[in-house]
Design a protein around this motif. Structure first.
Motif, PDB file in Angstrom:
ATOM      1  N   TYR A 145       0.825  -1.201   0.000  1.00 57.09           N
ATOM      2  CA  TYR A 145       0.000   0.000   0.000  1.00 57.09           C
ATOM      3  C   TYR A 145       0.860   1.252   0.000  1.00 57.09           C
ATOM      4  O   TYR A 145       0.554   2.242  -0.686  1.00 57.09           O
ATOM      5  N   LEU A 146       1.950   1.244   0.738  1.00 59.13           N
ATOM      6  CA  LEU A 146       2.840   2.395   0.790  1.00 59.13           C
ATOM      7  C   LEU A 146       3.433   2.697  -0.582  1.00 59.13           C
ATOM      8  O   LEU A 146       3.564   3.858  -0.979  1.00 59.13           O
ATOM      9  N   ARG A 162       2.050   2.010  -3.500  1.00 58.95           N
ATOM     10  CA  ARG A 162       1.024   2.463  -4.426  1.00 58.95           C
ATOM     11  C   ARG A 162       0.454   3.832  -4.074  1.00 58.95           C
ATOM     12  O   ARG A 162      -0.021   4.548  -4.954  1.00 58.95           O
ATOM     13  N   GLU A 163       0.469   4.202  -2.801  1.00 58.73           N
ATOM     14  CA  GLU A 163      -0.170   5.449  -2.386  1.00 58.73           C
ATOM     15  C   GLU A 163       0.796   6.416  -1.709  1.00 58.73           C
ATOM     16  O   GLU A 163       0.375   7.245  -0.903  1.00 58.73           O
ATOM     17  N   ARG A 164       2.078   6.341  -2.033  1.00 56.56           N
ATOM     18  CA  ARG A 164       3.042   7.207  -1.342  1.00 56.56           C
ATOM     19  C   ARG A 164       2.801   8.691  -1.632  1.00 56.56           C
ATOM     20  O   ARG A 164       2.994   9.538  -0.752  1.00 56.56           O
ATOM     21  N   GLU A 165       2.354   9.034  -2.853  1.00 57.61           N
ATOM     22  CA  GLU A 165       2.107  10.438  -3.169  1.00 57.61           C
ATOM     23  C   GLU A 165       0.927  10.994  -2.362  1.00 57.61           C
ATOM     24  O   GLU A 165       0.960  12.134  -1.902  1.00 57.61           O
ATOM     25  N   LEU A 166      -0.099  10.165  -2.194  1.00 57.71           N
ATOM     26  CA  LEU A 166      -1.245  10.595  -1.389  1.00 57.71           C
ATOM     27  C   LEU A 166      -0.865  10.714   0.075  1.00 57.71           C
ATOM     28  O   LEU A 166      -1.205  11.705   0.743  1.00 57.71           O
ATOM     29  N   LEU A 167      -0.139   9.740   0.591  1.00 57.21           N
ATOM     30  CA  LEU A 167       0.220   9.746   2.008  1.00 57.21           C
ATOM     31  C   LEU A 167       1.219  10.842   2.345  1.00 57.21           C
ATOM     32  O   LEU A 167       1.105  11.498   3.388  1.00 57.21           O
ATOM     33  N   LEU A 168       2.206  11.050   1.470  1.00 59.70           N
ATOM     34  CA  LEU A 168       3.282  11.989   1.792  1.00 59.70           C
ATOM     35  C   LEU A 168       2.973  13.417   1.373  1.00 59.70           C
ATOM     36  O   LEU A 168       3.343  14.363   2.073  1.00 59.70           O
TER      37      LEU A 168
END
Length: 395
Positions: A156-157, A159-165
């Motif tokens: 998940y990290l 695939r979604e690093r741009e959203l999370l960070l």
């Protein structure tokens, strides 16, 4: 019609159980129409705690599960809750039991399900002993689930690093959140009790109320109105969607948005939030990105066992979302325990006024108090005479 399954010692009795069947593969959908005395027919592998509590609240005569209520992957809590509440649980009946017509009167005897005299399926009647044995065996295999959970978290990290960070992909909403406190309500563990406990907090701080799917209905039932409704719209009522709250439809990264058609059919304005995680993650990420001062999570998943009990690999996203939100996030139970209702200035003034009035009445009823009032009256007359003298003997 009353269903009765008696247990004699450690074995199930052969007494018949009769009742109308209510059939649905989705337990969450079934509980909306399940009535006391009905026989719930579900297909729920690893029956989780939230689903079991919802079933118990409906007071069914029995629960028939096509799947295994405990597969052994991890120690899920659902079967224990049903058995402890005295609800007969027939387990591992197989797919044939799902062919029963909804509303059809069926008969259950010693783990076998009949349509009149025709045998439909046979399963295992769960007891306190059998549930305890299944839980013990599941705990032994928990390490495998921990490894799977860690792998899902890393996936998940990536695939979604741009959203999370960086918050890339978070839509704009018209509801003002900047600098305000936010209460995210999910229909999870003990959500009703926690919502009642937070009523004084809601009245005093007026936080932004975000209902995650059916959490919006919980807010309405508590006497408030949600400001935002976030989710895939699979468990929220039409009444909640029409209450005036802003609607954020959770979509998958591949463009699918299961709740979009329903919202459009109701003619309700909406925005779309594409994200891989769960709807509760979307709600918290939205609140954080829009500048919430504090995020209070009610009914959300907080512990590892709760993540596994949800039965979805995507729960790894909730773990990372909580890391992303960081110090802003507070569990509702902590707020209800630490929060103390403050006294407003108006309440303080009224309290002082009431105290002074009571003191005045008490003094007036005593000889000394009456003498004091007479002395104060004379002093007041002297002051009035002096002021009049200053202004040339005004009449």
């Amino acid at each position: 019609m009353k269903l009765s399954l008696r247990r004699h010692g450690h074995t199930a009795g052969a007494d018949e159980v009769v009742g109308p069947a209510r059939v649905d593969r989705r337990t969450k959908a079934l509980t909306k129409r399940l009535r006391p005395g009905d026989v719930a027919v579900i297909d729920h592998l690893d029956l989780d705690r939230v689903a079991a509590e919802a079933l118990v609240a409906c007071r069914p005569a029995a629960v028939l599960n096509a799947a295994r209520s405990t597969s052994g992957r991890y120690p899920n809590l659902g079967p224990e809750i049903l058995v402890a509440a005295g609800v007969p649980l027939i387990d591992d009946l197989g797919p044939d039991v799902m062919s029963v017509s909804d509303g059809r009167v069926i008969r259950v005897a010693d783990g076998a399900v009949f349509d009149q005299d025709r045998l439909i399926a046979e399963g295992d009647l769960q007891t306190v002993e059998s549930v305890a044995a299944s839980m013990e065996a599941a705990r032994a295999g928990l390490s495998v689930q921990l490894e799977s959970f860690a792998a899902n978290t890393m996936d998940y990290l990536r695939r979604e690093r741009e959203l999370l960070l960086d918050g890339v992909g978070v839509p704009d909403v018209r509801t003002p959140i900047e600098g305000r406190q936010v209460l995210v309500v999910v229909r999870g563990y003990h959500y009703k009790e926690d919502l009642v406990a937070l009523r004084p907090y809601i009245r005093e701080f007026h936080p932004v109320l975000i209902g995650v799917d059916g959490g919006a209905d919980a807010i309405l039932e508590a006497g408030a109105r949600p400001d935002l409704i976030v989710g895939d719209m699979d468990s929220v009522s039409d009444r909640a969607l029409r209450c005036g709250a802003e609607v954020v439809v959770h979509a998958y990264r591949d463009g699918r948005a299961p709740g979009l058609a329903r919202v459009e059919a109701l003619g309700i304005p909406y925005v779309v939030f594409p994200a891989t995680g769960t709807s509760e993650d979307v709600a918290m990420l939205l609140a954080d990105d829009k500048g919430a001062e504090l995020i209070v999570a009610l009914g959300t998943h907080a512990t590892l066992v709760e993540f596994l009990d949800k039965g979805r690999s995507g729960m790894a996203s909730t773990f990372l979302t909580r890391l992303r939100v960081g110090g802003k996030l507070v569990d509702a139970k902590g707020v209800s325990q630490l929060y103390r209702h403050g006294i407003s200035n108006l309440q303080l003034v009224l309290l002082i006024a009431a105290g002074l009035f009571a003191l005045g009445v008490a003094l007036a009823s005593t000889v000394g108090g009456q003498a004091l009032y007479g002395l104060l009256g004379a002093r007041f007359d002297d002051v009035v005479s002096w002021v009049r003298g200053l202004f040339g003997g005004l009449p």
